[in-house]
Design an enzyme around this catalytic site. Structure first.
Site, PDB file in Angstrom:
ATOM      1  N   MET A  67       0.386  -1.637   0.194  1.00  0.00           N
ATOM      2  CA  MET A  67       0.200  -0.056  -0.288  1.00  0.00           C
ATOM      3  C   MET A  67       0.827   1.404  -0.019  1.00  0.00           C
ATOM      4  O   MET A  67       0.168   2.057   0.721  1.00  0.00           O
ATOM      5  CB  MET A  67      -0.770  -0.474   0.797  1.00  0.00           C
ATOM      6  CG  MET A  67      -1.886  -1.063   1.066  1.00  0.00           C
ATOM      7  SD  MET A  67      -3.047  -1.464  -0.238  1.00  0.00           S
ATOM      8  CE  MET A  67      -4.250  -0.501  -0.017  1.00  0.00           C
TER       9      MET A  67
ATOM     10  N   ILE B 123       3.221   4.062  -2.376  1.00  0.00           N
ATOM     11  CA  ILE B 123       3.263   4.292  -4.033  1.00  0.00           C
ATOM     12  C   ILE B 123       4.427   3.773  -4.262  1.00  0.00           C
ATOM     13  O   ILE B 123       5.529   4.728  -2.929  1.00  0.00           O
ATOM     14  CB  ILE B 123       2.724   5.806  -4.472  1.00  0.00           C
ATOM     15  CG1 ILE B 123       0.754   5.941  -4.134  1.00  0.00           C
ATOM     16  CG2 ILE B 123       2.718   6.236  -5.899  1.00  0.00           C
ATOM     17  CD1 ILE B 123       0.436   7.026  -4.128  1.00  0.00           C
TER      18      ILE B 123
ATOM     19  N   HIS C 189      -4.399  -5.329  -8.742  1.00  0.00           N
ATOM     20  CA  HIS C 189      -5.644  -4.442  -8.267  1.00  0.00           C
ATOM     21  C   HIS C 189      -7.274  -4.559  -7.720  1.00  0.00           C
ATOM     22  O   HIS C 189      -7.510  -5.328  -8.836  1.00  0.00           O
ATOM     23  CB  HIS C 189      -5.259  -2.706  -9.126  1.00  0.00           C
ATOM     24  CG  HIS C 189      -6.040  -1.485  -9.004  1.00  0.00           C
ATOM     25  ND1 HIS C 189      -6.235  -0.847  -7.575  1.00  0.00           N
ATOM     26  CD2 HIS C 189      -7.360  -1.338  -9.294  1.00  0.00           C
ATOM     27  CE1 HIS C 189      -6.577  -0.219  -7.342  1.00  0.00           C
ATOM     28  NE2 HIS C 189      -7.912  -0.195  -8.093  1.00  0.00           N
TER      29      HIS C 189
ATOM     30  N   SER D 170      -7.833  -6.349 -11.202  1.00  0.00           N
ATOM     31  CA  SER D 170      -7.011  -6.807 -12.434  1.00  0.00           C
ATOM     32  C   SER D 170      -5.690  -6.635 -11.689  1.00  0.00           C
ATOM     33  O   SER D 170      -5.342  -6.139 -10.956  1.00  0.00           O
ATOM     34  CB  SER D 170      -7.358  -4.634 -12.566  1.00  0.00           C
ATOM     35  OG  SER D 170      -8.058  -4.621 -13.135  1.00  0.00           O
TER      36      SER D 170
ATOM     37  N   ASP E 244      -1.256   2.844 -10.894  1.00  0.00           N
ATOM     38  CA  ASP E 244      -2.351   1.652 -11.073  1.00  0.00           C
ATOM     39  C   ASP E 244      -2.639   1.923 -12.934  1.00  0.00           C
ATOM     40  O   ASP E 244      -3.849   1.460 -13.112  1.00  0.00           O
ATOM     41  CB  ASP E 244      -3.735   2.105 -10.649  1.00  0.00           C
ATOM     42  CG  ASP E 244      -4.040   1.440  -8.779  1.00  0.00           C
ATOM     43  OD1 ASP E 244      -2.077   0.343  -8.331  1.00  0.00           O
ATOM     44  OD2 ASP E 244      -4.355   1.835  -8.331  1.00  0.00           O
TER      45      ASP E 244
HETATM   46  C1  GRF Z   1      -6.633  -6.940  -0.987  1.00  0.00           C
HETATM   47  O1  GRF Z   1      -7.482  -6.720  -2.427  1.00  0.00           O
HETATM   48  C2  GRF Z   1      -5.704  -5.603  -2.800  1.00  0.00           C
HETATM   49  O2  GRF Z   1      -5.852  -6.486  -4.232  1.00  0.00           O
HETATM   50  C3  GRF Z   1      -5.614  -4.095  -2.239  1.00  0.00           C
HETATM   51  O3  GRF Z   1      -5.193  -4.475  -0.738  1.00  0.00           O
HETATM   52  C4  GRF Z   1      -5.609  -5.875  -0.523  1.00  0.00           C
HETATM   53  C5  GRF Z   1      -5.124  -7.126   0.461  1.00  0.00           C
HETATM   54  O4  GRF Z   1      -5.631  -7.783   1.214  1.00  0.00           O
HETATM   55  N1  GRF Z   1      -4.469  -4.218  -2.984  1.00  0.00           N
HETATM   56  P1  GRF Z   1      -4.438  -8.709   1.350  1.00  0.00           P
HETATM   57  O5  GRF Z   1      -3.005  -7.846   2.044  1.00  0.00           O
HETATM   58  O6  GRF Z   1      -3.516  -9.492   0.459  1.00  0.00           O
HETATM   59  O7  GRF Z   1      -5.526  -9.842   2.114  1.00  0.00           O
END
Ligand code: GRF
Length: 211
Positions: free
Chosen positions: A86, A88, A105, A132, A141
């Protein structure tokens, strides 16, 4: 054997789906920008090398990026998988691993880049949502899309229910794409994702359907 590194920030369910998939490669390390990420402990319990590069320890984004790139690079990965990572990433990191850097994503890009995708999809009233997998470029993204899974929005859906159904598809889609890459069937060519053996899918998804 090809080597891959997974980057996470939290619970790590996508990481687990990758590790459970029996991919044709070795997970060289799981790296998190948050030492407290639950996924780190899960990876360590599986005997995988884990590393935290805490973004809060760095004065600038560039310094964090450089430290993260050095740590990931140390494992000599053929593939780097962002799985719920999470932060950038800056241009330096992205350029260093370009063409071998994938992200998942939780939306049908280019709709709903960024965060809170499920709430925004519900607010927009879309009938089809999803996830995606894309190559990462410096645009948030915005890199070339490799594959998508479409998830119908159901009448009465709330954010949690929709998120859960999308997440279930993430857990199918991401290992599949990672496998293509590790098998040498997926590459970034002239700014597009190329998948060897791709076949046409002709059926359309109509949402809603009534009798
Ligand atoms: C997932 O939905 C991913 O696509 C998004 O954040 C969430 C992360 O979940 N970027 P996890 O840590 O893989 O359980």
């Amino acid at each position: 054997m090809k080597r891959y590194v997974i980057l996470i920030s939290g619970r790590g369910s996508n990481m687990q789906s990758l590790l459970d998939a029996g991919l044709p490669g070795t997970c060289a390390a799981v790296v998190s920008n948050r030492p407290e990420a639950a996924g780190l402990a899960l990876a360590a319990a599986r005997g995988i090398a884990t590393v935290a590069v805490d973004h809060r320890d760095f004065a600038t984004r560039e310094d964090f990026d450089a430290a993260l790139a050095a740590e990931v690079g140390r494992h000599a990965p053929d593939l780097v998988l962002l799985a719920g990572f999470m932060r950038i990433l800056g241009d330096g990191f992205v350029r260093r691993f370009e063409g071998r850097l994938l992200n998942i994503h939780p939306s049908l890009l280019p709709a709903f880049p960024g965060i809170q995708t499920h709430a925004r999809a519900l607010a927009a009233g879309v009938r089809v949502h999803g996830c995606s997998v894309h190559f990462v470029t410096p645009a948030l993204d915005g890199g070339p899309i490799v594959a998508q899974a479409a998830v119908p929005v159901q009448a009465g859906d709330d954010e949690a229910g929709l998120a859960a159904r999308v997440l279930a598809e993430e857990h199918v889609l991401y290992p599949r794409v990672a496998r293509w890459f590790l098998e040498g069937r997926l590459a970034l060519c002239d700014g597009r994702a190329r998948v060897t053996g791709e076949t046409a899918v002709t059926a359309a998804l109509h949402v809603p359907q009534t009798a």
